[in-house]
Design a protein around this motif. Structure first.
Motif, PDB file in Angstrom:
ATOM      1  N   ALA A  68       0.773  -1.329   0.055  1.00 14.32           N
ATOM      2  CA  ALA A  68       0.044   0.035   0.186  1.00 14.32           C
ATOM      3  C   ALA A  68       0.788   1.261   0.015  1.00 14.32           C
ATOM      4  O   ALA A  68       0.585   2.112  -0.788  1.00 14.32           O
ATOM      5  CB  ALA A  68      -0.990  -0.093   1.185  1.00 14.32           C
ATOM      6  N   ARG A  69       2.069   1.335   0.720  1.00 18.06           N
ATOM      7  CA  ARG A  69       2.891   2.271   0.693  1.00 18.06           C
ATOM      8  C   ARG A  69       3.798   2.487  -0.631  1.00 18.06           C
ATOM      9  O   ARG A  69       3.835   3.709  -1.171  1.00 18.06           O
ATOM     10  CB  ARG A  69       3.800   2.390   1.849  1.00 18.06           C
ATOM     11  N   LEU A  70       4.304   1.345  -1.050  1.00 15.87           N
ATOM     12  CA  LEU A  70       4.726   1.562  -2.311  1.00 15.87           C
ATOM     13  C   LEU A  70       4.056   1.666  -3.321  1.00 15.87           C
ATOM     14  O   LEU A  70       4.725   2.489  -4.645  1.00 15.87           O
ATOM     15  CB  LEU A  70       5.760   0.081  -2.432  1.00 15.87           C
ATOM     16  N   PHE A  71       2.996   1.305  -3.547  1.00 16.81           N
ATOM     17  CA  PHE A  71       2.058   1.511  -4.818  1.00 16.81           C
ATOM     18  C   PHE A  71       1.011   2.422  -4.425  1.00 16.81           C
ATOM     19  O   PHE A  71      -0.327   2.100  -4.886  1.00 16.81           O
ATOM     20  CB  PHE A  71       1.767   0.126  -5.297  1.00 16.81           C
ATOM     21  N   TYR A  72       1.125   3.550  -3.801  1.00 14.58           N
ATOM     22  CA  TYR A  72       0.041   4.412  -3.265  1.00 14.58           C
ATOM     23  C   TYR A  72       0.003   5.359  -4.771  1.00 14.58           C
ATOM     24  O   TYR A  72       0.687   5.572  -5.178  1.00 14.58           O
ATOM     25  CB  TYR A  72       0.400   5.251  -2.316  1.00 14.58           C
ATOM     26  N   PRO A  73      -1.531   5.814  -4.943  1.00  8.41           N
ATOM     27  CA  PRO A  73      -2.727   5.231  -4.249  1.00  8.41           C
ATOM     28  C   PRO A  73      -2.860   3.633  -4.692  1.00  8.41           C
ATOM     29  O   PRO A  73      -3.023   3.445  -6.157  1.00  8.41           O
ATOM     30  CB  PRO A  73      -3.830   6.288  -4.861  1.00  8.41           C
ATOM     31  N   TYR A  74      -3.107   2.871  -3.914  1.00  7.78           N
ATOM     32  CA  TYR A  74      -3.253   1.366  -4.112  1.00  7.78           C
ATOM     33  C   TYR A  74      -4.747   0.969  -4.437  1.00  7.78           C
ATOM     34  O   TYR A  74      -4.476  -0.381  -4.786  1.00  7.78           O
ATOM     35  CB  TYR A  74      -2.726   0.573  -2.734  1.00  7.78           C
ATOM     36  N   GLN A  75      -5.658   1.701  -4.478  1.00 15.03           N
ATOM     37  CA  GLN A  75      -7.046   1.044  -4.725  1.00 15.03           C
ATOM     38  C   GLN A  75      -7.183   0.279  -5.748  1.00 15.03           C
ATOM     39  O   GLN A  75      -7.845  -0.605  -5.648  1.00 15.03           O
ATOM     40  CB  GLN A  75      -8.007   2.128  -4.810  1.00 15.03           C
ATOM     41  N   GLU A  80      -4.947  16.335 -11.342  1.00 19.26           N
ATOM     42  CA  GLU A  80      -3.818  17.369 -11.429  1.00 19.26           C
ATOM     43  C   GLU A  80      -2.616  16.012 -10.913  1.00 19.26           C
ATOM     44  O   GLU A  80      -2.446  15.537  -9.786  1.00 19.26           O
ATOM     45  CB  GLU A  80      -3.766  18.223 -10.245  1.00 19.26           C
ATOM     46  N   PRO A  81      -1.769  15.689 -12.004  1.00 24.79           N
ATOM     47  CA  PRO A  81      -0.657  14.849 -11.714  1.00 24.79           C
ATOM     48  C   PRO A  81       0.202  15.160 -10.488  1.00 24.79           C
ATOM     49  O   PRO A  81       0.745  16.243 -10.455  1.00 24.79           O
ATOM     50  CB  PRO A  81      -0.101  14.750 -12.942  1.00 24.79           C
ATOM     51  N   PRO A  82       0.488  14.256  -9.644  1.00 30.89           N
ATOM     52  CA  PRO A  82       1.407  14.358  -8.576  1.00 30.89           C
ATOM     53  C   PRO A  82       3.017  14.541  -9.058  1.00 30.89           C
ATOM     54  O   PRO A  82       3.185  13.819  -9.990  1.00 30.89           O
ATOM     55  CB  PRO A  82       1.342  13.070  -7.596  1.00 30.89           C
ATOM     56  N   ALA A  92      -1.444   6.986  -9.769  1.00 27.10           N
ATOM     57  CA  ALA A  92      -2.347   7.972  -9.647  1.00 27.10           C
ATOM     58  C   ALA A  92      -3.134   8.250 -10.657  1.00 27.10           C
ATOM     59  O   ALA A  92      -4.383   8.517 -10.874  1.00 27.10           O
ATOM     60  CB  ALA A  92      -1.816   9.397  -9.316  1.00 27.10           C
ATOM     61  N   TRP A  93      -2.441   8.071 -12.063  1.00 23.35           N
ATOM     62  CA  TRP A  93      -3.015   7.901 -13.120  1.00 23.35           C
ATOM     63  C   TRP A  93      -3.979   6.940 -13.441  1.00 23.35           C
ATOM     64  O   TRP A  93      -4.991   7.102 -14.070  1.00 23.35           O
ATOM     65  CB  TRP A  93      -2.031   7.948 -14.231  1.00 23.35           C
ATOM     66  N   TRP A  94      -3.550   5.584 -13.069  1.00 24.27           N
ATOM     67  CA  TRP A  94      -4.479   4.481 -13.042  1.00 24.27           C
ATOM     68  C   TRP A  94      -5.668   4.641 -12.063  1.00 24.27           C
ATOM     69  O   TRP A  94      -6.887   4.519 -12.556  1.00 24.27           O
ATOM     70  CB  TRP A  94      -3.746   3.316 -12.652  1.00 24.27           C
ATOM     71  N   ASN A  95      -5.525   5.106 -10.955  1.00 24.79           N
ATOM     72  CA  ASN A  95      -6.592   5.458  -9.904  1.00 24.79           C
ATOM     73  C   ASN A  95      -7.299   6.319 -10.642  1.00 24.79           C
ATOM     74  O   ASN A  95      -8.887   6.104 -10.237  1.00 24.79           O
ATOM     75  CB  ASN A  95      -5.937   6.129  -8.753  1.00 24.79           C
ATOM     76  N   ARG A  96      -7.051   7.508 -11.342  1.00 27.10           N
ATOM     77  CA  ARG A  96      -7.881   8.644 -11.967  1.00 27.10           C
ATOM     78  C   ARG A  96      -8.739   8.211 -12.901  1.00 27.10           C
ATOM     79  O   ARG A  96      -9.859   8.213 -12.950  1.00 27.10           O
ATOM     80  CB  ARG A  96      -7.059   9.711 -12.140  1.00 27.10           C
ATOM     81  N   ARG A  97      -7.804   7.125 -13.649  1.00 26.80           N
ATOM     82  CA  ARG A  97      -8.761   6.636 -15.119  1.00 26.80           C
ATOM     83  C   ARG A  97      -9.959   5.757 -14.505  1.00 26.80           C
ATOM     84  O   ARG A  97     -11.101   5.875 -15.124  1.00 26.80           O
ATOM     85  CB  ARG A  97      -7.867   5.975 -15.945  1.00 26.80           C
ATOM     86  N   LEU A  98      -9.755   5.142 -13.611  1.00 24.47           N
ATOM     87  CA  LEU A  98     -10.868   4.024 -13.195  1.00 24.47           C
ATOM     88  C   LEU A  98     -11.963   5.002 -12.455  1.00 24.47           C
ATOM     89  O   LEU A  98     -13.144   4.659 -12.468  1.00 24.47           O
ATOM     90  CB  LEU A  98     -10.429   3.204 -12.010  1.00 24.47           C
ATOM     91  N   LEU A  99     -11.540   6.040 -11.711  1.00 26.56           N
ATOM     92  CA  LEU A  99     -12.474   6.991 -11.178  1.00 26.56           C
ATOM     93  C   LEU A  99     -13.475   7.738 -12.362  1.00 26.56           C
ATOM     94  O   LEU A  99     -14.647   7.687 -12.389  1.00 26.56           O
ATOM     95  CB  LEU A  99     -12.083   8.058 -10.236  1.00 26.56           C
ATOM     96  N   GLU A 100     -12.721   7.975 -13.526  1.00 24.62           N
ATOM     97  CA  GLU A 100     -13.334   8.479 -14.463  1.00 24.62           C
ATOM     98  C   GLU A 100     -14.470   7.546 -15.131  1.00 24.62           C
ATOM     99  O   GLU A 100     -15.620   8.125 -15.394  1.00 24.62           O
ATOM    100  CB  GLU A 100     -12.574   9.514 -15.358  1.00 24.62           C
TER     101      GLU A 100
END
Length: 409
Positions: free
Chosen positions: A105-112, A168-170, A178-186
């Motif tokens: 979870a720490r290494l691959f944050y955001p891990y969702q 907003e990319p970190p 973060a990009w993968w997390n955002r694409r799934l949110l969208e």
């Protein structure tokens, strides 16, 4: 990096011994609850990364309140969350944990996104009639995809305006996740069966940016406490939020410093530390302000006790959804002074607080309420009446239940 799922419910356990029992789910049973299902109208699966007993944020509190209220109304409520390993209190909801290694979870944050397999197994085990997801992240898209494949309606409940705004990319190593997390949110925003907003401004942003009409504007809801009895002095000014840059606790410390020569005013902060380095800076500044109390993270019962004693509540966040702390304050006759946030202009429109906009004005507005007890009490009474009408749990929970019932028909 596979996430595992466990639960505390009769779907996945061979015997039921209460909320401390955990059992691994290796695959969905044949039609869970086929023999023992209660006479409930609906089986609801709530999905969120956190659960209130372990992660005390506004969205988690709202899902806990909503889940327990719907369970009391006869809905069979299951709650799926990432287990953080701390104790859980008994609840009428049936709890299912998604487990992932803390190191991963720490290494691959955001891990969702890595919870996809565990989430599918949990939902298969539950066999929900409807899924409710709150907080915008990969779980939103994973729920929407599951719903389309299994023909289960999915409701996404907006928790924060930032979830609707452009990505907003970190500026660090978390960008790929973060990009993968955002694409799934969208994906989830576009494909959820229904979307619920907390406030009208969120519904407007949803329509403007995503061309979707909110199916319901459902406010944050709270149980209504008894009217408080407050001591006249000292005048207590309260701040409640997680200690992190978005919440701007240093702005509250600046405010307290402006009152350093006013012995009749006491400033108190309550909040969970988020980042060790930021916390060190925060506590170093605290030590220069002897009249400011910092109570750290507290259970909601203690927070509400402090709210009931307070005379002014101050919010310094840069951005919010609809702050639960506003409602907690209003229900206890505490006017709110907010630096940046005023959802739907309710503070000004209802005359139950002040929207300062600048640090200098924040000092002026706070001083006005500190010095004018009559104005403070008038605003407080008006705030409680408004909160009961606009945010009382029993007054509003029926509208959400009706939406759910319409979707599963």
């Amino acid at each position: 990096m596979r996430a595992h799922v466990g639960c505390w419910c009769r779907v996945c356990s061979t015997s039921w011994t209460g909320p401390t029992m955990k059992a691994a789910v290796t695959g969905p049973p044949e039609r869970p609850f086929a023999a023992t299902r209660r006479c409930a109208e609906m089986r609801l699966a709530i999905v969120c990364d956190g659960y209130w007993d372990q992660l005390q944020g506004g969205a988690e509190y709202q899902l806990w309140v909503i889940g327990e209220a719907l369970a009391a109304r006869g809905v069979e409520v299951h709650y799926v969350f990432r287990d953080r390993g701390t104790p859980l209190a008994p609840t009428p909801m049936q709890l299912h944990s998604l487990r992932i290694s803390p190191l991963v979870a720490r290494l691959f944050y955001p891990y969702q996104p890595l919870l996809a397999g565990a989430l599918q197994r949990a939902l298969d085990a539950i066999g929900p009639d409807l899924i409710l997801n709150r907080v915008g992240n990969a779980l939103t898209g994973l729920c929407a995809r599951y719903g389309l494949r299994r023909r289960v309606p999915v409701v996404w409940h907006v928790a924060h305006l930032a979830d609707l705004l452009p990505f907003e990319p970190p500026r660090n190593r978390t960008l790929p996740m973060a990009w993968w997390n955002r694409r799934l949110l969208e994906y989830g925003i576009r494909h959820a069966t229904a979307v619920v907003a907390q406030a009208r401004y969120q519904a407007d942003e949803l329509e403007r940016r995503w061309s979707r009409t909110a199916d319901l504007v459902f406010p944050n809801v709270h149980p209504v406490p008894p009217a408080p009895q407050k001591a006249a002095s000292p005048v207590r000014v309260l701040w409640v939020a997680n200690v992190k840059p978005m919440k701007q606790p240093f702005a509250f410390l600046d405010l307290a410093e402006a009152f350093s020569d006013r012995e009749e005013v006491v400033f108190t902060l309550i909040g969970r530390p988020e980042n060790p380095r930021y916390q060190e800076r925060f506590e170093a500044r605290l030590r220069t302000l002897p009249r400011v109390r910092y109570l750290g993270e507290q259970p909601i019962e203690r927070v509400n006790e402090e709210m009931a004693r307070a005379h002014v509540f101050v919010n310094t966040s840069r951005l919010e959804g609809f702050p639960n702390s506003f409602i907690q304050a209003w229900l206890r006759e505490v006017p709110v002074v907010s630096l940046s946030v005023d959802p739907d202009d309710v503070l000004v429109r209802q005359r139950i607080g002040m929207h300062s906009r600048t640090p200098g004005r924040l000092v002026e507005d706070t001083a006005r309420l500190v010095e004018d007890a009559a104005l403070r009490e008038e605003m407080g009474r008006r705030a409680r009446a408004y909160a009961i009408e606009a945010h009382g749990l029993e007054r509003h929970i029926g509208a959400l239940q009706r939406l759910f019932e319409d979707l599963v028909r």
